[in-house]
Scaffold this motif. Structure first.
Motif, PDB file in Angstrom:
ATOM      1  N   ARG A  78      51.127  10.546 -30.618  1.00  0.00           N
ATOM      2  CA  ARG A  78      52.232  10.931 -29.739  1.00  0.00           C
ATOM      3  C   ARG A  78      53.492  10.301 -30.315  1.00  0.00           C
ATOM      4  NH1 ARG A  78      52.728  10.280 -23.088  1.00  0.00           N
ATOM      5  NH2 ARG A  78      54.842  11.163 -22.953  1.00  0.00           N
ATOM      6  N   ARG A 165      58.293  17.499 -20.090  1.00  0.00           N
ATOM      7  CA  ARG A 165      56.960  17.447 -20.696  1.00  0.00           C
ATOM      8  C   ARG A 165      56.343  18.843 -20.785  1.00  0.00           C
ATOM      9  NH1 ARG A 165      54.801  14.637 -24.068  1.00  0.00           N
ATOM     10  NH2 ARG A 165      52.732  14.387 -23.140  1.00  0.00           N
ATOM     11  N   PHE A 169      55.182  20.628 -24.117  1.00  0.00           N
ATOM     12  CA  PHE A 169      53.836  21.173 -24.317  1.00  0.00           C
ATOM     13  C   PHE A 169      53.908  22.627 -24.778  1.00  0.00           C
ATOM     14  CE2 PHE A 169      52.063  17.938 -21.169  1.00  0.00           C
ATOM     15  CZ  PHE A 169      51.376  17.234 -22.146  1.00  0.00           C
ATOM     16  N   ASP A 174      49.335  19.331 -27.475  1.00  0.00           N
ATOM     17  CA  ASP A 174      48.045  19.541 -26.831  1.00  0.00           C
ATOM     18  C   ASP A 174      47.765  21.041 -26.727  1.00  0.00           C
ATOM     19  OD1 ASP A 174      46.279  20.123 -24.467  1.00  0.00           O
ATOM     20  OD2 ASP A 174      46.165  17.936 -24.427  1.00  0.00           O
ATOM     21  N   MET A 177      47.289  22.365 -22.970  1.00  0.00           N
ATOM     22  CA  MET A 177      48.537  22.390 -22.215  1.00  0.00           C
ATOM     23  C   MET A 177      49.551  23.347 -22.835  1.00  0.00           C
ATOM     24  SD  MET A 177      48.422  20.838 -19.414  1.00  0.00           S
ATOM     25  CE  MET A 177      50.160  21.118 -19.100  1.00  0.00           C
ATOM     26  N   GLN A 178      49.500  23.524 -24.143  1.00  0.00           N
ATOM     27  CA  GLN A 178      50.400  24.488 -24.779  1.00  0.00           C
ATOM     28  C   GLN A 178      50.097  25.898 -24.278  1.00  0.00           C
ATOM     29  OE1 GLN A 178      50.065  24.797 -29.043  1.00  0.00           O
ATOM     30  NE2 GLN A 178      51.894  26.059 -29.237  1.00  0.00           N
TER      31      GLN A 178
END
Length: 200
Positions: A78, A165, A169, A174, A177-178
């Motif tokens: 990250r 966030r 995404f 991720d 989550m994308q």
């Protein structure tokens, strides 16, 4: 492929149900507070409530999630130049202590006067959007937004931070989550952020 992965993860959340977080382990809270006051409070606030709209509220967050994020910052998984510098010298025990320190802090939901936006967010969060293929956020994060040992607590989080966030995404990172955030409209992102941040 991504859609299949999303379905698999969400289905697993539904079948398993909310996984209760383990009882926090015994840690050196005095050491955690010292680290917090030396390195964390300027951005995250004296009690983890966040000092601005840009930084996440850590109060009440699951200690396991905090530890995983600190480890991700340290490994570079990250990205954040600021956080990499902060966590670079922390030991595993210190990261664990910080996680427990913040989980022990209390927090309350944010107040909003936009009832319409709140209802849109409530609908998407609890039911998703079958037309665009967005699953219900509650499937993994729980109806109360408290998450679990595996999923972060979203309740009472800073709405602007949640917005940022979700947009991040959508741009990558991720894969699960994308696939979800990439299907949300600008309005839905803002609405979900407003709704979940209002939960205690």
């Amino acid at each position: 492929m991504v859609s299949k992965r999303i379905f698999t993860v969400v289905a697993a959340c539904v079948v398993a149900g909310p996984v209760l977080a383990a009882e926090p382990p015994a840690v050196d809270l005095a050491r955690a507070e010292a680290i917090h006051m030396d390195s964390c409070f300027m951005c995250h606030g004296p009690n983890g409530e966040s000092s601005t709209k840009l930084f996440p509220r850590l109060a009440g967050q699951h200690y396991q999630y905090i530890v995983r994020q600190l480890e991700a910052f340290r490994s570079g998984a990250r990205k954040s130049n600021m956080m990499e510098g902060v966590v670079g010298e922390l030991s595993e025990q210190e990261m664990l202590a910080l996680g427990v320190f913040f989980e022990n802090k209390s927090t309350t939901g944010n107040v909003t006067d936009d009832a319409g936006l709140l209802e849109v967010g409530r609908f998407i969060y609890n039911r998703g959007n079958e037309y665009s293929g967005v699953p219900a956020c509650a499937s993994c994060h729980g109806e109360d937004g408290h998450g679990s040992a595996q999923m972060p607590r979203l309740a009472s989080q800073i709405p602007r931070y949640i917005e940022n966030r979700l947009k991040s995404f959508a741009d990558g990172g991720d894969p699960v989550m994308q696939g979800i955030a990439g299907k949300l409209t600008e309005l839905e992102i803002k609405a979900v952020a407003v709704y979940v941040s209002s939960l205690d």
